[in-house]
Design a protein around this motif. Structure first.
Motif, PDB file in Angstrom:
ATOM      1  N   ASN A  37       0.830  -1.216   0.000  1.00 15.84           N
ATOM      2  CA  ASN A  37       0.000   0.000   0.000  1.00 15.84           C
ATOM      3  C   ASN A  37       0.861   1.262   0.000  1.00 15.84           C
ATOM      4  O   ASN A  37       0.595   2.211  -0.738  1.00 15.84           O
ATOM      5  CB  ASN A  37      -0.935   0.017   1.213  1.00 15.84           C
ATOM      6  CG  ASN A  37      -1.972  -1.073   1.159  1.00 15.84           C
ATOM      7  OD1 ASN A  37      -2.235  -1.671   0.117  1.00 15.84           O
ATOM      8  ND2 ASN A  37      -2.554  -1.368   2.298  1.00 15.84           N
ATOM      9  N   TYR A  57     -13.864   6.701   4.066  1.00 24.57           N
ATOM     10  CA  TYR A  57     -14.986   6.738   3.123  1.00 24.57           C
ATOM     11  C   TYR A  57     -15.879   7.950   3.394  1.00 24.57           C
ATOM     12  O   TYR A  57     -16.401   8.555   2.484  1.00 24.57           O
ATOM     13  CB  TYR A  57     -15.818   5.466   3.240  1.00 24.57           C
ATOM     14  CG  TYR A  57     -15.266   4.250   2.524  1.00 24.57           C
ATOM     15  CD1 TYR A  57     -13.904   4.033   2.372  1.00 24.57           C
ATOM     16  CD2 TYR A  57     -16.127   3.291   2.011  1.00 24.57           C
ATOM     17  CE1 TYR A  57     -13.414   2.901   1.734  1.00 24.57           C
ATOM     18  CE2 TYR A  57     -15.652   2.149   1.373  1.00 24.57           C
ATOM     19  CZ  TYR A  57     -14.294   1.972   1.236  1.00 24.57           C
ATOM     20  OH  TYR A  57     -13.828   0.856   0.599  1.00 24.57           O
ATOM     21  N   LYS A  68     -15.315   3.051   7.626  1.00 20.29           N
ATOM     22  CA  LYS A  68     -14.371   2.322   6.781  1.00 20.29           C
ATOM     23  C   LYS A  68     -13.310   3.251   6.212  1.00 20.29           C
ATOM     24  O   LYS A  68     -13.576   4.395   5.883  1.00 20.29           O
ATOM     25  CB  LYS A  68     -15.156   1.662   5.635  1.00 20.29           C
ATOM     26  CG  LYS A  68     -14.317   0.988   4.592  1.00 20.29           C
ATOM     27  CD  LYS A  68     -13.671  -0.260   5.127  1.00 20.29           C
ATOM     28  CE  LYS A  68     -12.903  -0.963   4.012  1.00 20.29           C
ATOM     29  NZ  LYS A  68     -11.612  -1.434   4.397  1.00 20.29           N
ATOM     30  N   GLY A  70     -10.123   3.167   3.228  1.00 15.47           N
ATOM     31  CA  GLY A  70      -9.538   2.432   2.118  1.00 15.47           C
ATOM     32  C   GLY A  70      -8.032   2.357   2.292  1.00 15.47           C
ATOM     33  O   GLY A  70      -7.492   2.707   3.344  1.00 15.47           O
ATOM     34  N   ASP A  71      -7.365   1.935   1.241  1.00 12.10           N
ATOM     35  CA  ASP A  71      -5.912   1.835   1.287  1.00 12.10           C
ATOM     36  C   ASP A  71      -5.238   3.049   0.642  1.00 12.10           C
ATOM     37  O   ASP A  71      -4.274   3.574   1.184  1.00 12.10           O
ATOM     38  CB  ASP A  71      -5.443   0.540   0.624  1.00 12.10           C
ATOM     39  CG  ASP A  71      -5.856  -0.677   1.439  1.00 12.10           C
ATOM     40  OD1 ASP A  71      -5.695  -0.638   2.672  1.00 12.10           O
ATOM     41  OD2 ASP A  71      -6.358  -1.650   0.855  1.00 12.10           O
ATOM     42  N   GLU A  84      -8.834  -0.441  -2.736  1.00 10.03           N
ATOM     43  CA  GLU A  84      -8.694  -1.447  -1.681  1.00 10.03           C
ATOM     44  C   GLU A  84      -7.747  -2.507  -2.210  1.00 10.03           C
ATOM     45  O   GLU A  84      -7.931  -3.023  -3.318  1.00 10.03           O
ATOM     46  CB  GLU A  84     -10.033  -2.101  -1.348  1.00 10.03           C
ATOM     47  CG  GLU A  84     -11.024  -1.201  -0.655  1.00 10.03           C
ATOM     48  CD  GLU A  84     -10.731  -0.965   0.813  1.00 10.03           C
ATOM     49  OE1 GLU A  84      -9.744  -1.517   1.345  1.00 10.03           O
ATOM     50  OE2 GLU A  84     -11.495  -0.220   1.428  1.00 10.03           O
ATOM     51  N   ASP A 104     -13.536  -6.730   1.468  1.00 14.35           N
ATOM     52  CA  ASP A 104     -13.085  -5.515   0.771  1.00 14.35           C
ATOM     53  C   ASP A 104     -14.031  -5.176  -0.365  1.00 14.35           C
ATOM     54  O   ASP A 104     -14.415  -4.019  -0.548  1.00 14.35           O
ATOM     55  CB  ASP A 104     -11.676  -5.696   0.191  1.00 14.35           C
ATOM     56  CG  ASP A 104     -10.563  -5.502   1.199  1.00 14.35           C
ATOM     57  OD1 ASP A 104     -10.840  -5.098   2.346  1.00 14.35           O
ATOM     58  OD2 ASP A 104      -9.400  -5.765   0.818  1.00 14.35           O
ATOM     59  N   GLN A 107     -17.277  -3.713   0.842  1.00 14.59           N
ATOM     60  CA  GLN A 107     -17.116  -2.317   1.247  1.00 14.59           C
ATOM     61  C   GLN A 107     -17.083  -1.402   0.025  1.00 14.59           C
ATOM     62  O   GLN A 107     -17.688  -0.329   0.019  1.00 14.59           O
ATOM     63  CB  GLN A 107     -15.842  -2.137   2.079  1.00 14.59           C
ATOM     64  CG  GLN A 107     -15.874  -2.861   3.399  1.00 14.59           C
ATOM     65  CD  GLN A 107     -17.093  -2.488   4.227  1.00 14.59           C
ATOM     66  OE1 GLN A 107     -17.312  -1.337   4.553  1.00 14.59           O
ATOM     67  NE2 GLN A 107     -17.907  -3.477   4.549  1.00 14.59           N
ATOM     68  N   LEU A 108     -16.376  -1.815  -1.007  1.00 16.57           N
ATOM     69  CA  LEU A 108     -16.314  -1.015  -2.234  1.00 16.57           C
ATOM     70  C   LEU A 108     -17.683  -0.898  -2.897  1.00 16.57           C
ATOM     71  O   LEU A 108     -18.005   0.144  -3.474  1.00 16.57           O
ATOM     72  CB  LEU A 108     -15.299  -1.610  -3.211  1.00 16.57           C
ATOM     73  CG  LEU A 108     -13.841  -1.443  -2.820  1.00 16.57           C
ATOM     74  CD1 LEU A 108     -12.949  -2.302  -3.713  1.00 16.57           C
ATOM     75  CD2 LEU A 108     -13.413   0.018  -2.894  1.00 16.57           C
ATOM     76  N   GLN A 121     -10.745  -2.399  -6.824  1.00 13.66           N
ATOM     77  CA  GLN A 121     -10.221  -3.494  -6.020  1.00 13.66           C
ATOM     78  C   GLN A 121      -8.968  -4.027  -6.701  1.00 13.66           C
ATOM     79  O   GLN A 121      -9.000  -4.386  -7.882  1.00 13.66           O
ATOM     80  CB  GLN A 121     -11.239  -4.615  -5.875  1.00 13.66           C
ATOM     81  CG  GLN A 121     -10.727  -5.734  -4.984  1.00 13.66           C
ATOM     82  CD  GLN A 121     -11.814  -6.674  -4.539  1.00 13.66           C
ATOM     83  OE1 GLN A 121     -12.785  -6.897  -5.252  1.00 13.66           O
ATOM     84  NE2 GLN A 121     -11.651  -7.242  -3.357  1.00 13.66           N
TER      85      GLN A 121
END
Length: 173
Positions: A37, A57, A68, A70-71, A84, A104, A107-108, A121
């Protein structure tokens, strides 16, 4: 050049130069997703207008109730992209990691259809197998993902120095 082509180029260029690190890390048997990441964040710095690690988010997508993160988040062409990442290797390809990959994605999916936010993703696969597509163990695991056979927007294969392969695949969710 599309955003996905540009992102694929960034991944290919940056991580080709990290093949020795990928090989070293996979030999440990431990997860190194966080390293990936941060390397992705660093690689995107030179080309993106806005870039954030660990994007919430609620801030970048306007989902006030979401806790949440993300990366990586970046903007390009008037759109925001939340990425993600899930990193799986020879020692982590079990049900726990498959569930994490699906989580993941779930969540997306909460971001799907939001104006000017595109969820991505990325699945990073690292193996001592020279060709993961020729490995029945890998292909059985990958095909157990409910989205594996969807058209991929990003696909990068990197040969590891001694033996093995890194394979980065990505989808706009």
């Amino acid at each position: 050049m599309s955003t996905f082509t540009a992102l694929q180029h960034v991944i290919q260029h940056h991580f080709n130069g990290k093949a020795a690190e990928l090989q070293s890390f996979v030999k440990t048997g431990y997860s190194f997703e966080e390293w990936f990441n941060w390397e992705l964040f660093y690689a995107l710095q030179v080309s993106e207008s806005e870039l954030l690690p660990k994007p919430a988010y609620r801030h970048v997508a306007g989902l006030e109730a979401s806790k949440k993160t993300g990366d990586v988040y970046f903007t390009k062409g008037g759109h925001g992209y939340i990425v993600e990442v899930a990193l799986v290797h020879d020692c982590t390809s079990d049900k726990k990691w498959r569930d994490k990959v699906h989580w993941d994605r779930d969540q997306l999916l909460t971001l799907k259809g939001l104006d000017k936010v595109i969820p991505i993703q990325l699945l990073v696969l690292v193996s001592n197998h020279d060709d993961m597509e020729a490995s029945s163990d890998w292909m059985n695991w990958l095909e157990s993902l409910n989205f594996w056979n969807y058209a991929k927007d990003i696909e990068v294969k990197i040969r590891l120095p001694q033996n093995g392969q890194a394979w980065v695949v990505g989808w706009a969710v």
